[in-house]
Motif scaffolding. Sequence first.
Motif, mmCIF file in Angstrom:
data_model
loop_
_atom_site.group_PDB
_atom_site.id
_atom_site.type_symbol
_atom_site.label_atom_id
_atom_site.label_comp_id
_atom_site.label_asym_id
_atom_site.label_seq_id
_atom_site.Cartn_x
_atom_site.Cartn_y
_atom_site.Cartn_z
ATOM 1 N N GLY A 142 0.786 -1.228 0.000
ATOM 2 C CA GLY A 142 0.000 0.000 0.000
ATOM 3 C C GLY A 142 0.817 1.276 0.000
ATOM 4 N N THR A 143 2.141 1.183 0.130
ATOM 5 C CA THR A 143 2.989 2.365 0.062
ATOM 6 C C THR A 143 3.311 2.678 -1.400
ATOM 7 O OG1 THR A 143 5.015 1.045 0.294
ATOM 8 C CG2 THR A 143 4.006 1.888 2.315
ATOM 9 N N VAL A 144 3.895 3.844 -1.631
ATOM 10 C CA VAL A 144 4.238 4.238 -2.994
ATOM 11 C C VAL A 144 5.722 4.569 -3.053
ATOM 12 C CG1 VAL A 144 3.703 6.695 -2.660
ATOM 13 C CG2 VAL A 144 3.554 5.701 -4.937
ATOM 14 N N SER A 145 6.367 4.111 -4.120
ATOM 15 C CA SER A 145 7.768 4.445 -4.372
ATOM 16 C C SER A 145 7.810 5.450 -5.517
ATOM 17 C CB SER A 145 8.562 3.190 -4.744
ATOM 18 O OG SER A 145 8.524 2.249 -3.687
ATOM 19 N N VAL A 146 8.626 6.491 -5.362
ATOM 20 C CA VAL A 146 8.614 7.614 -6.301
ATOM 21 C C VAL A 146 9.993 7.816 -6.922
ATOM 22 C CG1 VAL A 146 8.269 10.100 -6.528
ATOM 23 C CG2 VAL A 146 6.762 8.767 -5.046
ATOM 24 N N LEU A 147 10.008 7.955 -8.241
ATOM 25 C CA LEU A 147 11.208 8.374 -8.962
ATOM 26 C C LEU A 147 10.891 9.725 -9.593
ATOM 27 C CD1 LEU A 147 14.068 7.720 -10.005
ATOM 28 C CD2 LEU A 147 13.003 6.617 -11.976
ATOM 29 N N LYS A 148 11.550 10.762 -9.091
ATOM 30 C CA LYS A 148 11.250 12.107 -9.552
ATOM 31 C C LYS A 148 11.889 12.396 -10.911
ATOM 32 C CE LYS A 148 10.652 14.330 -5.026
ATOM 33 N NZ LYS A 148 11.093 15.440 -4.150
ATOM 34 N N LYS A 149 11.327 13.385 -11.589
ATOM 35 C CA LYS A 149 11.917 13.853 -12.833
ATOM 36 C C LYS A 149 13.302 14.431 -12.538
ATOM 37 C CE LYS A 149 7.492 14.850 -15.063
ATOM 38 N NZ LYS A 149 6.603 15.897 -15.610
ATOM 39 N N TYR A 150 14.126 14.401 -13.570
ATOM 40 C CA TYR A 150 15.524 14.767 -13.374
ATOM 41 C C TYR A 150 15.687 16.147 -12.741
ATOM 42 C CZ TYR A 150 20.502 15.158 -14.326
ATOM 43 O OH TYR A 150 21.856 15.312 -14.200
ATOM 44 N N GLY A 151 14.868 17.091 -13.159
ATOM 45 C CA GLY A 151 15.006 18.451 -12.655
ATOM 46 C C GLY A 151 14.582 18.646 -11.211
ATOM 47 N N TYR A 152 13.912 17.645 -10.608
ATOM 48 C CA TYR A 152 13.401 17.787 -9.252
ATOM 49 C C TYR A 152 14.106 16.884 -8.241
ATOM 50 C CZ TYR A 152 9.579 20.390 -11.367
ATOM 51 O OH TYR A 152 8.848 21.326 -12.049
ATOM 52 N N GLU A 153 15.146 16.167 -8.695
ATOM 53 C CA GLU A 153 15.903 15.347 -7.761
ATOM 54 C C GLU A 153 16.664 16.239 -6.784
ATOM 55 O OE1 GLU A 153 15.983 12.274 -7.146
ATOM 56 O OE2 GLU A 153 15.059 11.289 -8.859
ATOM 57 N N THR A 154 16.974 15.709 -5.628
ATOM 58 C CA THR A 154 17.713 16.453 -4.607
ATOM 59 C C THR A 154 19.204 16.129 -4.717
ATOM 60 O OG1 THR A 154 15.821 16.284 -3.134
ATOM 61 C CG2 THR A 154 17.909 16.899 -2.140
ATOM 62 N N PRO A 155 20.102 17.144 -4.781
ATOM 63 C CA PRO A 155 19.771 18.566 -4.863
ATOM 64 C C PRO A 155 19.158 18.914 -6.216
ATOM 65 C CG PRO A 155 22.101 18.265 -5.207
ATOM 66 C CD PRO A 155 21.556 16.907 -4.865
ATOM 67 N N ILE A 156 18.450 20.041 -6.246
ATOM 68 C CA ILE A 156 17.765 20.428 -7.472
ATOM 69 C C ILE A 156 18.792 20.656 -8.571
ATOM 70 C CG2 ILE A 156 16.193 22.069 -8.536
ATOM 71 C CD1 ILE A 156 14.937 20.342 -6.398
ATOM 72 N N ASN A 157 18.722 19.829 -9.610
ATOM 73 C CA ASN A 157 19.715 19.901 -10.677
ATOM 74 C C ASN A 157 19.659 21.213 -11.452
ATOM 75 O OD1 ASN A 157 20.966 17.274 -10.396
ATOM 76 N ND2 ASN A 157 19.028 16.429 -11.068
ATOM 77 N N ARG A 158 18.472 21.764 -11.553
ATOM 78 C CA ARG A 158 18.364 23.039 -12.279
ATOM 79 C C ARG A 158 19.130 24.133 -11.558
ATOM 80 N NH1 ARG A 158 12.028 23.814 -13.280
ATOM 81 N NH2 ARG A 158 12.097 23.455 -11.041
ATOM 82 N N ASP A 159 19.143 24.100 -10.219
ATOM 83 C CA ASP A 159 19.879 25.094 -9.449
ATOM 84 C C ASP A 159 21.387 24.965 -9.653
ATOM 85 O OD1 ASP A 159 17.469 25.951 -8.514
ATOM 86 O OD2 ASP A 159 17.622 24.936 -6.563
ATOM 87 N N LEU A 160 21.838 23.742 -9.966
ATOM 88 C CA LEU A 160 23.266 23.497 -10.170
ATOM 89 C C LEU A 160 23.671 23.612 -11.630
ATOM 90 C CD1 LEU A 160 23.646 20.396 -7.812
ATOM 91 C CD2 LEU A 160 24.133 22.796 -7.282
ATOM 92 N N ASN A 161 22.674 23.978 -12.488
ATOM 93 C CA ASN A 161 22.926 24.106 -13.928
ATOM 94 C C ASN A 161 23.472 22.812 -14.538
ATOM 95 O OD1 ASN A 161 22.108 26.859 -14.103
ATOM 96 N ND2 ASN A 161 24.092 27.473 -13.238
ATOM 97 N N VAL A 162 22.969 21.692 -14.038
ATOM 98 C CA VAL A 162 23.377 20.399 -14.572
ATOM 99 C C VAL A 162 22.565 20.123 -15.844
ATOM 100 C CG1 VAL A 162 23.507 17.918 -14.122
ATOM 101 C CG2 VAL A 162 23.961 19.553 -12.275
ATOM 102 N N PRO A 163 23.224 19.743 -16.941
ATOM 103 C CA PRO A 163 22.477 19.461 -18.183
ATOM 104 C C PRO A 163 21.443 18.355 -17.955
ATOM 105 C CG PRO A 163 24.832 19.598 -18.616
ATOM 106 C CD PRO A 163 24.674 19.595 -17.130
ATOM 107 N N SER A 164 20.282 18.520 -18.544
ATOM 108 C CA SER A 164 19.214 17.530 -18.356
ATOM 109 C C SER A 164 19.484 16.285 -19.177
ATOM 110 C CB SER A 164 17.863 18.120 -18.756
ATOM 111 O OG SER A 164 17.859 18.444 -20.130
#
Length: 233
Positions: A142-164
């Motif tokens: 009944g639990t859920v496992s989540v894989l976030k989109k690349y831009g929302y992984e921790t740390p936020i990749n967009r903040d680090l200017n990491v290419p998508s």
Amino acid sequence: MMEYGRITVELIIGFCALFALTQLLGKTQITQITPFDFISALVLGELVGNALYDKEIGVVKILFTVILWGLLIYLLEMITQKWGRTRAWLEGRPSIVIHRGRINKKELKKAKLDIDQLRHLLRSKGAFSLREVEYAILETDGTVSVLKKYGYETPINRDLNVPSKEVTLSIPLITDGRILSENLKEINLTEQWLLSEIKKLGYHTPKELIFAEWERGMPLYVIPYLESDTTTN
């Protein structure tokens, strides 16, 4: 003997009825425990209650019932261990409720889960918006496992200017020495390809592997049985 026969029939009927009930309620009604954990706790609690408060039920009958229940659970475990194909029916299987950012309405309906419940489960995993989620898998407990989109992984990749780059999901292809044909079809690969790949890694048959998984752009990842385990397989 007739009394013990009656207990046996009633317990088996109760076993089947409770199993059907847990399937009917859906996975999220039994959060943190599997359906059969729920059944065992419910039935064993009832047996203890009867032993304490019903003077007509003797210790011998209670012991007989507990032993019979234990044998049923043991039989179930043996069936799922020996015949892997029964696991999906008896234990349930994880279901992908969000696939590449899109909600799978069919799986939500099958799991008796609405959008608000899904959002609640996602928030518990730190995903406060559906737009953050690339994949979400509803587990058998009944639990859920989540894989976030690349831009929302921790740390936020967009903040680090990491290419998508594309977010991919690993797919199990072998479990307990058995090839998962449905998963191979899903990724448009064949058993011949899989056998060829494991031979490149030094293995002759899937029975030598306890687990193997595939991910796009990555080499096949395998875990072999320990030498002591292969003697029993």
